[in-house]
Design a protein around this motif. Structure first.
Motif, mmCIF file in Angstrom:
data_model
loop_
_atom_site.group_PDB
_atom_site.id
_atom_site.type_symbol
_atom_site.label_atom_id
_atom_site.label_comp_id
_atom_site.label_asym_id
_atom_site.label_seq_id
_atom_site.Cartn_x
_atom_site.Cartn_y
_atom_site.Cartn_z
ATOM 1 N N ALA A 128 0.833 -1.206 0.000
ATOM 2 C CA ALA A 128 0.000 0.000 0.000
ATOM 3 C C ALA A 128 0.866 1.254 0.000
ATOM 4 C CB ALA A 128 -0.939 -0.009 1.204
ATOM 5 N N HIS A 129 1.915 1.246 0.804
ATOM 6 C CA HIS A 129 2.830 2.395 0.837
ATOM 7 C C HIS A 129 3.627 2.504 -0.455
ATOM 8 C CE1 HIS A 129 2.152 3.641 4.911
ATOM 9 N NE2 HIS A 129 2.609 2.532 5.466
ATOM 10 N N ALA A 130 4.280 1.410 -0.838
ATOM 11 C CA ALA A 130 5.291 1.465 -1.893
ATOM 12 C C ALA A 130 4.701 1.479 -3.297
ATOM 13 C CB ALA A 130 6.255 0.285 -1.747
ATOM 14 N N GLU A 131 3.598 0.788 -3.508
ATOM 15 C CA GLU A 131 3.053 0.647 -4.857
ATOM 16 C C GLU A 131 1.775 1.443 -5.087
ATOM 17 O OE1 GLU A 131 4.368 -0.702 -7.426
ATOM 18 O OE2 GLU A 131 6.064 -1.775 -6.559
ATOM 19 N N PHE A 132 1.082 1.819 -4.010
ATOM 20 C CA PHE A 132 -0.146 2.582 -4.158
ATOM 21 C C PHE A 132 -0.025 3.988 -3.576
ATOM 22 C CE2 PHE A 132 -1.456 -1.820 -4.551
ATOM 23 C CZ PHE A 132 -2.361 -1.779 -5.604
ATOM 24 N N GLY A 133 1.171 4.361 -3.123
ATOM 25 C CA GLY A 133 1.440 5.739 -2.739
ATOM 26 C C GLY A 133 0.842 6.210 -1.434
ATOM 27 N N VAL A 134 0.490 5.298 -0.527
ATOM 28 C CA VAL A 134 -0.060 5.719 0.763
ATOM 29 C C VAL A 134 1.062 6.321 1.608
ATOM 30 C CG1 VAL A 134 -1.185 4.960 2.884
ATOM 31 C CG2 VAL A 134 -1.857 3.964 0.685
ATOM 32 N N PRO A 135 0.929 7.574 2.071
ATOM 33 C CA PRO A 135 1.978 8.190 2.896
ATOM 34 C C PRO A 135 2.254 7.384 4.164
ATOM 35 C CG PRO A 135 0.418 9.848 2.142
ATOM 36 C CD PRO A 135 -0.175 8.513 1.784
ATOM 37 N N LEU A 136 3.494 7.443 4.630
ATOM 38 C CA LEU A 136 3.889 6.635 5.786
ATOM 39 C C LEU A 136 3.165 7.025 7.066
ATOM 40 C CD1 LEU A 136 7.746 6.284 5.241
ATOM 41 C CD2 LEU A 136 5.992 4.530 4.949
ATOM 42 N N ASP A 137 2.663 8.265 7.153
ATOM 43 C CA ASP A 137 1.977 8.653 8.387
ATOM 44 C C ASP A 137 0.466 8.453 8.313
ATOM 45 O OD1 ASP A 137 1.515 10.653 6.572
ATOM 46 O OD2 ASP A 137 1.946 12.313 7.944
ATOM 47 N N ASP A 138 -0.041 7.903 7.200
ATOM 48 C CA ASP A 138 -1.463 7.550 7.151
ATOM 49 C C ASP A 138 -1.717 6.315 8.013
ATOM 50 O OD1 ASP A 138 -1.860 9.656 5.467
ATOM 51 O OD2 ASP A 138 -2.778 8.482 3.849
ATOM 52 N N GLN A 139 -2.977 6.069 8.285
ATOM 53 C CA GLN A 139 -3.361 4.969 9.165
ATOM 54 C C GLN A 139 -4.109 3.890 8.378
ATOM 55 O OE1 GLN A 139 -2.685 4.696 12.509
ATOM 56 N NE2 GLN A 139 -1.492 6.590 12.397
ATOM 57 N N PHE A 140 -3.872 2.630 8.782
ATOM 58 C CA PHE A 140 -4.533 1.494 8.159
ATOM 59 C C PHE A 140 -5.482 0.836 9.148
ATOM 60 C CE2 PHE A 140 -0.400 1.474 5.850
ATOM 61 C CZ PHE A 140 -0.895 1.676 4.570
ATOM 62 N N VAL A 141 -6.559 0.306 8.608
ATOM 63 C CA VAL A 141 -7.456 -0.563 9.368
ATOM 64 C C VAL A 141 -7.684 -1.816 8.530
ATOM 65 C CG1 VAL A 141 -9.775 -0.894 10.299
ATOM 66 C CG2 VAL A 141 -8.634 1.308 10.578
ATOM 67 N N MET A 142 -7.387 -2.978 9.100
ATOM 68 C CA MET A 142 -7.758 -4.234 8.474
ATOM 69 C C MET A 142 -9.179 -4.558 8.914
ATOM 70 S SD MET A 142 -5.875 -6.184 6.462
ATOM 71 C CE MET A 142 -4.191 -6.475 5.899
ATOM 72 N N ARG A 143 -10.137 -4.322 8.018
ATOM 73 C CA ARG A 143 -11.524 -4.580 8.376
ATOM 74 C C ARG A 143 -11.773 -6.074 8.555
ATOM 75 N NH1 ARG A 143 -14.390 -1.630 10.951
ATOM 76 N NH2 ARG A 143 -14.050 0.148 9.556
ATOM 77 N N GLU A 144 -11.134 -6.883 7.724
ATOM 78 C CA GLU A 144 -11.204 -8.341 7.850
ATOM 79 C C GLU A 144 -9.835 -8.934 7.559
ATOM 80 O OE1 GLU A 144 -14.301 -10.569 5.922
ATOM 81 O OE2 GLU A 144 -15.629 -8.817 5.857
ATOM 82 N N LEU A 145 -9.561 -10.055 8.180
ATOM 83 C CA LEU A 145 -8.318 -10.780 7.951
ATOM 84 C C LEU A 145 -8.606 -12.263 8.148
ATOM 85 C CD1 LEU A 145 -5.232 -10.650 7.458
ATOM 86 C CD2 LEU A 145 -4.939 -10.455 9.927
ATOM 87 N N GLY A 146 -8.130 -13.072 7.222
ATOM 88 C CA GLY A 146 -8.360 -14.505 7.346
ATOM 89 C C GLY A 146 -7.225 -15.295 6.728
ATOM 90 N N TYR A 147 -7.021 -16.505 7.236
ATOM 91 C CA TYR A 147 -6.025 -17.393 6.639
ATOM 92 C C TYR A 147 -6.506 -18.829 6.762
ATOM 93 C CZ TYR A 147 -4.456 -18.866 11.279
ATOM 94 O OH TYR A 147 -4.411 -19.406 12.542
ATOM 95 N N ARG A 148 -5.881 -19.685 5.962
ATOM 96 C CA ARG A 148 -6.175 -21.122 6.029
ATOM 97 C C ARG A 148 -4.919 -21.886 5.647
ATOM 98 N NH1 ARG A 148 -10.858 -22.136 2.496
ATOM 99 N NH2 ARG A 148 -9.350 -22.021 0.807
ATOM 100 N N LEU A 149 -4.522 -22.837 6.476
ATOM 101 C CA LEU A 149 -3.430 -23.727 6.120
ATOM 102 C C LEU A 149 -3.927 -24.688 5.055
ATOM 103 C CD1 LEU A 149 -1.801 -24.588 9.582
ATOM 104 C CD2 LEU A 149 -1.463 -22.587 8.105
ATOM 105 N N GLU A 150 -3.091 -24.944 4.054
ATOM 106 C CA GLU A 150 -3.475 -25.808 2.943
ATOM 107 C C GLU A 150 -2.734 -27.138 2.965
ATOM 108 O OE1 GLU A 150 -5.888 -25.066 1.090
ATOM 109 O OE2 GLU A 150 -6.150 -22.892 1.317
ATOM 110 N N THR A 151 -1.977 -27.389 4.022
ATOM 111 C CA THR A 151 -1.266 -28.647 4.176
ATOM 112 C C THR A 151 -1.186 -29.002 5.644
ATOM 113 O OG1 THR A 151 0.867 -29.775 3.874
ATOM 114 C CG2 THR A 151 0.945 -27.404 4.186
ATOM 115 N N ARG A 152 -1.257 -30.313 5.932
ATOM 116 C CA ARG A 152 -1.067 -30.753 7.311
ATOM 117 C C ARG A 152 0.398 -30.673 7.724
ATOM 118 N NH1 ARG A 152 -4.945 -34.562 5.420
ATOM 119 N NH2 ARG A 152 -6.944 -34.357 6.531
ATOM 120 N N ASP A 153 1.286 -30.613 6.748
ATOM 121 C CA ASP A 153 2.724 -30.581 7.022
ATOM 122 C C ASP A 153 3.203 -29.137 7.146
ATOM 123 O OD1 ASP A 153 5.300 -31.502 7.441
ATOM 124 O OD2 ASP A 153 5.776 -31.537 5.300
ATOM 125 N N PHE A 154 2.528 -28.358 7.985
ATOM 126 C CA PHE A 154 2.937 -26.973 8.226
ATOM 127 C C PHE A 154 3.905 -26.970 9.415
ATOM 128 C CE2 PHE A 154 2.344 -22.492 9.481
ATOM 129 C CZ PHE A 154 2.464 -21.884 8.249
#
Length: 310
Positions: free
Chosen positions: A83-109
């Motif tokens: 967001a900072h480097a490729e979309f030009g968001v200034p370093l002093d702007d603030q971020f909010v992750m409205r949603e975040l999710g993950y899933r393991l795709e292997t039992r060998d994690f």
């Protein structure tokens, strides 16, 4: 990798970039997992990541499994970096992750299979601009090592300018300078932790569940001054509550989906509630909610099952 997943549909638009503490919001290199990135097409990036075989907080489990919250934390860091480097968001702007999710795709994690150099493809979509500034987007990530899919994740990011954020937060901006009372921790083994300092739950005497326990001097959870509880603290609270509710206290969150409803304030009590539930997609899950001033601040659904056949 099979099928050459890095095939671009347009020329590379920018030279490779290097991850920094400012871009990832992680001043300590030990807590910073992205290494560099390359733009593959307009909204598609390849991020090189280095996952540790041992970490002071995202530590391997006793049986050699890697900490799955590395996926969530890397998602957060890589998204803010781009967001900072490729979309030009200034370093002093603030971020909010409205949603975040993950899933393991292997039992060998495990540490053996999920540490060292990791390739992460980041797809950005629903990119919203206002007066040329990024105000929000969705990201979907694929984590691979040596051609093998380890995990997938997603996030919905909102951006707020420093000026608007100051107006929104007002006097709460001074909170980082105030000391917070230290609450007695739940026994580490009940939360899946070894070090008491890493425990973010305190026993609740008068309400169900637990009270959120905050240590603003924690080097990883509070790496920078903050006027509200960082999202990673709330993810960890959800994980610890799931462990505390599980017989044997050995719950391994192979998947998690968390939505953030509002800022969790540092100076107000936050209650953590957890219960067993059923999810059509994932079967038996644990549902964890944070409540502050009688309103939800987050809701998380955690599953322990990895997809069959992986």
């Amino acid at each position: 990798m099979a099928g050459d997943p890095y095939q671009t549909d347009s020329p590379v638009l920018t030279p490779p970039g290097r991850a920094t503490g400012g871009l990832c919001h992680r001043p300590d290199p030990a807590d910073r997992f992205p290494v560099d990135w390359l733009r593959l097409s307009e909204h598609r990036f390849l991020v090189s990541v280095n996952w540790p075989a041992a970490h002071r907080f995202f530590a391997p489990l006793p049986d050699g499994r890697q900490d799955p919250l590395l996926v969530a934390e890397t998602t957060r860091q890589a998204t803010m970096m781009l967001a900072h480097a490729e979309f030009g968001v200034p370093l002093d702007d603030q971020f909010v992750m409205r949603e975040l999710g993950y899933r393991l795709e292997t039992r060998d994690f495990t540490v053996l299979s999920a540490s060292g150099a990791i390739d992460v493809v980041v797809e950005c979509s629903d990119v919203q601009l206002r007066a040329g500034r990024l105000v929000g987007m969705r990201v979907d990530l694929r984590f691979e090592r040596l051609g093998r899919l380890l995990a997938t994740s997603m996030g919905i990011l909102l951006c707020t300018s420093a000026r608007v954020y100051r107006r929104l937060r007002g006097e709460r901006m001074s909170v980082p300078n105030r000391p917070l009372p230290s609450l007695p921790a739940v026994a580490p083994y009940e939360t899946g932790r070894v070090d008491r300092r890493d425990v973010v739950l305190a026993h609740s005497k008068h309400r169900p569940g637990w009270r959120l326990r905050l240590d603003t001097t924690h080097p990883t959870l509070f790496a920078r001054p903050n006027d509200h509880v960082p999202g990673m603290v709330l993810l960890e609270a959800a994980r610890q509550a799931a462990n505390a509710l599980t017989s044997g206290h050995d719950f391994n969150p192979a998947s998690m989906r968390i939505s953030f409803d509002k800022y969790c304030e540092l100076t107000e009590p936050c209650w953590i509630l957890a219960r067993h539930d059923l999810c059509p997609e994932r079967g038996a899950v644990l549902r964890v909610q944070g409540v502050q001033q009688e309103e939800p601040v987050f809701t998380a659904v955690l599953g322990s099952a990895v997809r069959s056949g992986t």
